[in-house]
Design a protein around this motif. Sequence first.
Motif, short mmCIF file in Angstrom:
data_model
loop_
_atom_site.label_atom_id
_atom_site.label_comp_id
_atom_site.label_asym_id
_atom_site.label_seq_id
_atom_site.Cartn_x
_atom_site.Cartn_y
_atom_site.Cartn_z
N VAL A 119 0.57 -1.12 -0.40
CA VAL A 119 -0.36 -0.20 -0.17
C VAL A 119 0.91 1.16 -0.40
O VAL A 119 0.37 2.13 -0.31
CB VAL A 119 -1.12 -0.21 1.30
N GLY A 120 2.30 1.09 0.86
CA GLY A 120 2.57 1.92 0.23
C GLY A 120 3.01 2.66 -0.47
O GLY A 120 3.69 3.62 -0.97
N GLU A 121 4.07 2.06 -1.58
CA GLU A 121 4.17 2.19 -3.11
C GLU A 121 3.13 2.78 -3.65
O GLU A 121 3.05 3.69 -4.01
CB GLU A 121 4.63 1.38 -3.69
N ALA A 122 1.88 2.34 -3.70
CA ALA A 122 0.54 2.02 -4.31
C ALA A 122 0.32 4.18 -3.67
O ALA A 122 -0.11 4.54 -4.49
CB ALA A 122 -0.74 1.81 -3.60
N ALA A 123 0.77 4.60 -2.30
CA ALA A 123 -0.10 5.49 -2.33
C ALA A 123 1.07 6.35 -2.66
O ALA A 123 0.52 7.30 -2.76
CB ALA A 123 -0.11 6.07 -0.57
N LEU A 124 2.60 6.42 -2.95
CA LEU A 124 3.64 6.74 -3.49
C LEU A 124 2.61 7.76 -4.83
O LEU A 124 2.67 8.94 -5.19
CB LEU A 124 4.80 6.32 -3.44
N LEU A 125 2.57 6.59 -4.95
CA LEU A 125 2.21 6.53 -7.42
C LEU A 125 1.10 7.62 -7.74
O LEU A 125 1.37 8.24 -8.44
CB LEU A 125 2.21 5.11 -7.57
N LEU A 126 0.67 6.89 -6.22
CA LEU A 126 -0.94 8.10 -6.72
C LEU A 126 -0.77 9.78 -6.09
O LEU A 126 -1.42 10.49 -7.16
CB LEU A 126 -2.39 7.36 -5.32
N GLY A 127 0.10 9.77 -5.25
CA GLY A 127 -0.14 10.92 -5.00
C GLY A 127 0.99 11.60 -6.36
O GLY A 127 0.79 13.21 -6.35
N ALA A 128 2.09 11.01 -6.49
CA ALA A 128 2.71 11.54 -7.84
C ALA A 128 1.78 11.74 -8.85
O ALA A 128 2.35 13.20 -9.54
CB ALA A 128 4.30 10.66 -7.88
N PHE A 129 0.63 11.31 -8.83
CA PHE A 129 -0.08 11.19 -10.58
C PHE A 129 -0.77 12.59 -9.98
O PHE A 129 -1.07 13.33 -10.96
CB PHE A 129 -0.77 10.20 -10.71
N ARG A 130 -1.73 12.04 -8.97
CA ARG A 130 -3.01 13.70 -8.44
C ARG A 130 -1.60 14.78 -8.47
O ARG A 130 -2.65 16.02 -8.74
CB ARG A 130 -3.20 13.06 -7.07
N GLU A 131 -0.72 14.60 -8.16
CA GLU A 131 0.01 16.17 -8.60
C GLU A 131 -0.19 16.77 -9.55
O GLU A 131 0.17 18.01 -9.57
CB GLU A 131 1.10 16.12 -7.34
N SER A 132 0.40 16.14 -10.62
CA SER A 132 1.27 16.07 -11.43
C SER A 132 0.34 16.21 -12.63
O SER A 132 -0.25 17.10 -14.09
CB SER A 132 2.49 15.65 -11.79
N ALA A 133 -0.73 15.46 -12.88
CA ALA A 133 -1.29 14.67 -14.45
C ALA A 133 -2.27 16.53 -14.48
O ALA A 133 -2.71 16.18 -15.63
CB ALA A 133 -2.17 13.98 -13.64
N HIS A 134 -3.05 17.10 -13.71
CA HIS A 134 -3.19 18.42 -14.10
C HIS A 134 -2.45 19.26 -15.09
O HIS A 134 -2.81 20.06 -16.09
CB HIS A 134 -4.14 18.98 -12.90
#
Length: 385
Positions: free
Chosen positions: A186-201
């Motif tokens: 879950v930790g790695e998944a949270a990191l990847l999701l956070g990075a995507f939400r921060e940059s995808a827009h």
Amino acid sequence: MRPRLRALPRQPWQSTHALLLLPITLIVVITVVDMQAPYNVHLGPALVIAPALTPSIAGPRTTAAIGGLALAAQILIGVTHGGIGTTNHVVQIITLAVLSVILVVYSALRERRQAQLAQVRTVAEAAQHVLMWPLPEQIGPLRIASLYLAAEDEAQIGGDLYAATRTESAVRVLIGDVRGKGLSAVGEAALLLGAFRESAHRHIPLVDLAALLEQSVTRYAAELDPPELAGERFATALLVEIPDQDPVTRMTSCGHPPPLLLSPGHAVTVPSLHPSPPLGVHAPTEHTLDVFSFEPGDTLLLYTDGVVEARDPRGRFYPLAERAVRWTDDSPEALMHHVRRDLLTHAGGRLDDDAALIALHRTAAERRRHHGHGRVADVNALHHG
């Protein structure tokens, strides 16, 4: 005509009261039979069955009440069979009283444990929902449905992940799979999701977005892992961008399985991607942007390898493309329902790895049909027979 009334669903307390009839009936039957039985037949010790059953259907107070009722029945049997002062009846009464007290204590401990487990489960579910935001049913020109099947019991998420966000003129979607499964990933998944939400827009190409995700995973691994474990933390990811106006889809794959393109008329095609290595493997990376036609009425089915690597009892992998050809004309919600039921049936009701799927259905035409925007692997086309 008198309107028809719908039957109300049975409340939990009604079911509990119905189940309590069993120990009460046992007490009544055992008491009546013992009182009618010959003097040398003793059924009183069987009364302990009633309080022993109660903790499974009720709490400590009800268990104590059933135990008291059984004890009263034992005293009545003793009076009927020559008085409660006999050694046999005294021993039976004391034994039943002690066992009833033990059962009440057990029921109280069990109820407390269940309350603690329910609280922990509630907190875990809340944390999991914060991490894995539910996808909207409609976003831009897309109808969306998703499915997540965690390999670990009591877990709603694990190492698989997905997210969707809006830019000014497109929808961007991420689906990924970090190394490992269940809660440990879950930790790695949270990191990847956070990075995507921060940059995808941001107004950056998908290949640049993939590079940013690569940097986040690499930095995270460098902070946590010793040098000898370099490259052990990695994740596959598929980035998808669907413009509002153009009937195309743009994709950048980082070691992730290609999606399926479901078209009306029972046709399934597999886009021919040019994947780069997974995120975090420390390999020379050049991300590629692949563009394909995505027409109104089409559905793009994204998935993780936990779906296609699910095995049946004979060891055969789940044939997602062959099964999906049956449901190309279904809504995204119906598609997820069919896949879930079919996948679990194939795997015997339980998966060995986390599995995630997203169905993206383009709902309305914005421009005329385009044919020069991509390549699709015709050899993977499947037609309904």
